[in-house]
Design a protein around this motif. Structure first.
Motif, short mmCIF file in Angstrom:
data_model
loop_
_atom_site.label_atom_id
_atom_site.label_comp_id
_atom_site.label_asym_id
_atom_site.label_seq_id
_atom_site.Cartn_x
_atom_site.Cartn_y
_atom_site.Cartn_z
N CYS A 21 0.83 -1.20 0.00
CA CYS A 21 0.00 0.00 0.00
C CYS A 21 0.87 1.26 0.00
O CYS A 21 0.62 2.19 -0.76
N ASP A 23 3.89 1.54 -1.09
CA ASP A 23 4.53 1.64 -2.41
C ASP A 23 3.58 2.27 -3.41
O ASP A 23 3.96 3.11 -4.22
N PHE A 24 2.34 1.83 -3.35
CA PHE A 24 1.29 2.30 -4.25
C PHE A 24 1.15 3.81 -4.14
O PHE A 24 1.18 4.55 -5.13
N LYS A 25 1.03 4.28 -2.89
CA LYS A 25 0.85 5.72 -2.66
C LYS A 25 2.09 6.50 -3.10
O LYS A 25 1.98 7.54 -3.73
N ASP B 116 2.46 -5.32 -6.79
CA ASP B 116 2.93 -4.06 -7.42
C ASP B 116 2.44 -3.95 -8.84
O ASP B 116 1.93 -2.92 -9.27
N ILE B 119 -1.39 -3.40 -8.99
CA ILE B 119 -1.73 -2.07 -8.50
C ILE B 119 -1.35 -0.99 -9.50
O ILE B 119 -2.09 -0.05 -9.73
N HIS B 120 -0.20 -1.17 -10.11
CA HIS B 120 0.22 -0.16 -11.09
C HIS B 120 -0.69 -0.17 -12.31
O HIS B 120 -0.79 0.83 -13.01
N GLU B 236 -6.51 10.03 -4.58
CA GLU B 236 -5.84 10.09 -3.29
C GLU B 236 -6.82 10.34 -2.15
O GLU B 236 -6.46 10.26 -0.98
N CYS B 290 -1.95 -6.60 5.29
CA CYS B 290 -1.91 -6.03 3.94
C CYS B 290 -3.28 -6.01 3.28
O CYS B 290 -3.72 -4.98 2.78
N SER B 293 -5.31 -3.23 4.76
CA SER B 293 -4.90 -1.84 4.54
C SER B 293 -5.03 -1.45 3.08
O SER B 293 -5.18 -0.29 2.75
N ILE B 294 -5.01 -2.45 2.20
CA ILE B 294 -5.05 -2.11 0.78
C ILE B 294 -6.45 -2.26 0.19
O ILE B 294 -6.71 -1.84 -0.94
#
Lengths: 85, 641
Positions: A21, A23-25, B116, B119-120, B236, B290, B293-294
């Motif tokens: 998370c 890293d994402f931010k 990663d 998410i990207h 954000e 994780c 939180s994600i």
């Protein structure tokens, strides 16, 4: 061209306890700042929130950069600032 | 991209070393045991990203899952070196501590890399917009055409855009004629004609003609750049539901520290050191917050990304949560449900005169008038491909109509002008049409009424569909307008809103929204400028056709960049889906953690299974969230408009 290097503390309490998370931010922040016209280098530390930015002072002023951080929901604090070129 | 590639290479290397380390003891090579230990240690070391993260976080006074993993792996490695014959738990007797730690490192690193990557991918929507941002422009300077980087283009300069090129700036067409695909900005894929005086947006595609454009906004000031920034900011902005997850994760890791210590102490005194060690390691590996939180941030980013691909800007997680609760959508009438300009909707003729005759003579008389009704008639004539000669002379009488001559023909336009010559039959017809909220324009030729042109503000092609879709979703609809009751009723009947309220002054609209909010969660849809106060008073303010109007985009909670009202329903249903995912993610992650933890504490899991379980939980949440990117609005039936 005159390049200035600034180190900021960018604080946000969004992701706790998980590197993915954070890293994402950090990645999103890095992309958003890097896209600013005049910013030549950005590195965001996903753990400490310490952000190193190099920018061309003729193209952008620091307050524009910090304003962008704030719009993205980060509180910023300038740690150091120096002219490098 | 390079980072990701490096990540994958590391995972593969780690895997290969771990595999080699595990296989070598079964061969006849000299020093097989020592080589195996060395290879396995290298494998473990290749997981340095995990340890670096865990230790640095600790130094920063933050306990993370990576710290637990680091401790677990470190303990296993030490145990593996000190007690070489040790077996992890009953179920994994064959796997030594050392091999287990290499496998654990492999799974965690692979998990991190995969997460990663996924998410990207949620950045994809934004990247599509960013890719449309022009890098250079062809500018006319000192009589020559020069290609310059986009940040060197100045306001007021003239840029040249060839057919097939992207338009590099926001500006106004100075010369040329072309069609432009503005899908990037408005989501509308049908190209729009652009000619002298029309506005253009950076990042849109010029199709078949060359254009010269006067630069008004460039680089970071363009509409496209603003949209990109808005999406970045919106992604954000936390959804309130995240606070639940946050509250939990804040306490989770400190509690886990206590749990794992307790497990160690309890097992040490009942089952001995080795089992205690194995169980503690397992607990540490399974204790991964994780997924929790994600769960929300990725879903928020994916939802806002998806919306932006559909020309909808949802300005943050909070609005997603508000949108999902909307029970009533109030629409402004003029310019929102309707096009906002009068159009010829019908022509009634008398005697031997045709529709074309009526329009032609009316257009001749109105040719030089700037009145909106005249424009509607001229537009109709153009649409019918009629040639309109100039009138010989004409006189506009304000509030009454036009008195004109064309050759030896005398043309009279307007109700007042034809009062004395109109038939009783035509008069009745006109009263009937007027009662439907439309405007009638009688046309007389040589004191003989040849036809009646009916003009009205028409509803947008998608309005009816938009209202129907909302109804299917179980959302009530209302229309608020400052217009008279007659016109309001006519439009309300055409689009099928549940209720309408006419003759409202702007401040009354605001008050009315307040009324509607008693017992409803209200979204208000308007242009975002004139009805900004009403939008602000609603729970969710939608501005439509917001592209190019910074004020509208600024005021709104949700900005529809184009004119497609069906996007209101899409925004609501997407938000409902997103919220269900977020809630589902949190519940799932919570249960997953409890179950895995219990299994670990009672020795049912070994470290390898524990880490597989933890990573699977996290990855499934990430995938579930990222899949929100793939939702699509229902296709529109082909409607001419």
């Amino acid at each position: 061209m005159s390049i200035e290097k600034v180190i900021l503390n960018a604080l946000k309490t969004d992701c706790t306890g998980c590197s993915t998370c954070a890293d994402f931010k950090a990645d999103n922040l890095q992309h958003a700042i890097a896209r600013l016209n005049g910013v030549t280098k950005v590195k965001v530390d996903e753990i400490t929130g310490k952000t190193t930015i190099e920018y061309d002072t003729q193209k952008i002023i620091l307050s524009k950069i910090t304003e962008r951080f704030e719009k993205l929901g980060y509180q910023v604090e300038i740690v150091s600032r120096e002219e490098i070129r | 991209m390079r980072e990701q590639f490096k990540g994958v290479v590391l995972v593969i290397l780690l895997g290969l070393f771990a595999l080699a380390g595990a296989l070598i003891p079964g061969t006849q090579i000299a020093y097989a045991h020592e080589i195996s230990i060395a290879l396995t240690l290298i494998a473990v070391a290749l997981g340095y990203r995990i340890y670096r993260h865990g230790i640095r976080s600790l130094l920063h006074k933050n306990i993370t899952a990576q710290l637990f993993a680091t401790i677990a792996i470190f303990i296993s490695v030490i145990a593996g070196l000190v007690i070489p014959s040790a077996s992890a738990t009953g179920t994994a007797e064959a796997v030594g501590y050392l091999t287990a730690s290499a496998i654990v490192a492999f799974i965690i690193l692979a998990g991190m890399t995969l997460e990663d990557y996924i998410i990207h991918r949620t950045r994809g929507a934004l990247e599509t917009l960013i890719k449309m941002s022009p890098k250079t422009a062809r500018v006319r300077r000192d009589g020559k055409e020069v290609q310059v980087p986009i940040d060197e283009v100045k306001k007021g300069e003239i840029v040249l855009v060839k057919p097939g090129d992207n338009i590099p700036v926001d500006g106004t067409v100075l010369s040329g004629h072309s069609t432009v695909n503005q899908a990037t900005i408005t989501g509308e894929s049908i190209p729009i004609e652009k000619t002298v005086g029309d506005r253009t947006f950076a990042g849109t595609l010029n199709e078949n003609g060359a254009l010269e454009i006067i630069v008004e906004k460039v680089a970071e000031d363009t509409t496209l750049a603003h949209l990109i920034q808005l999406v970045e900011e919106a992604q954000e902005k936390k959804a309130p539901i995240q606070n639940i997850a946050d509250r939990f994760t804040t306490y989770f890791l400190p509690i886990m520290t206590i749990v794992s210590s307790s497990v160690f102490v309890a097992s040490y005194f009942t089952l001995g050191f080795e089992v205690a060690l194995a169980r503690t390691v397992t607990v540490l590996l399974v204790a991964c917050p994780c997924a929790l939180s994600i769960a929300v941030p990725v879903a928020v980013a994916a939802t806002i990304g998806n919306a932006s691909m559909n020309a909808i800007i949802i300005k943050g997680g909070t609005h997603i949560e508000k949108l999902k609760d909307v029970t009533l959508v109030a629409f402004d009438k003029t310019g929102t449900l309707t096009i906002g300009e009068p159009r010829v909707v019908e022509v009634k003729t008398f005697g031997n005169y045709s529709e074309a005759d009526t329009i032609k003579y009316a257009a001749i008389a109105e040719k030089f008038s700037e009145h909106p009704l005249s424009k509607a008639i001229i537009a109709k004539a153009t649409e019918m491909n009629l040639k309109i000669p100039d009138p010989t002379d004409f006189k506009t009488i304000p509030g009454q109509g036009v008195d004109a001559h064309f050759g030896n023909k005398h043309i009279l336009i307007g109700r007042k002008m034809t009062e004395t010559i109109i038939s009783v039959e035509a008069n009745q017809l006109m009263s009937k049409v007027e009662s439907e909220g439309k405007t009638v324009i009688p046309v007389a030729l040589d004191k003989n009424v040849i036809g009646i042109i009916v003009v009205a503000d028409t509803v947008r092609a998608n309005s009816l569909e938009a209202i129907q879709r909302l109804k299917r979703l179980g959302v009530k609809t209302a229309m608020l307008t400052g217009d008279n009751v007659r016109t309001a009723k006519s439009i309300a009947d055409q689009v099928g809103v549940d209720e309408y309220h006419a003759e409202l002054l702007p401040e009354q609209k605001v008050a009315y929204i307040g009324e509607l909010k008693k017992g409803n969660v209200v979204a208000m849809v308007g242009d975002g400028v004139n009805d900004a106060p009403a939008l602000a008073n609603s729970d969710v303010g939608f501005a439509m056709g917001a592209a190019g109007s910074d004020v509208a985009i600024e005021t709104a909670d949700v900005a529809l960049l184009g004119d497609d009202l069906t996007k209101v329903e899409y925004a609501i249903s997407l938000s409902r889906k997103a919220f269900t995912r977020m809630k589902g993610n949190i519940i799932y992650a919570f249960i997953w953690n409890i179950v895995a933890l219990s299994l670990a504490a009672f020795g049912i899991l070994n470290p390898v299974l524990a880490v597989v379980l933890a990573e699977a939980g996290c990855i499934s949440v990430v995938i579930n969230s990222a899949l929100l990117l793939l939702s699509k609005p229902k296709p529109l039936a082909k409607i001419k408009g």
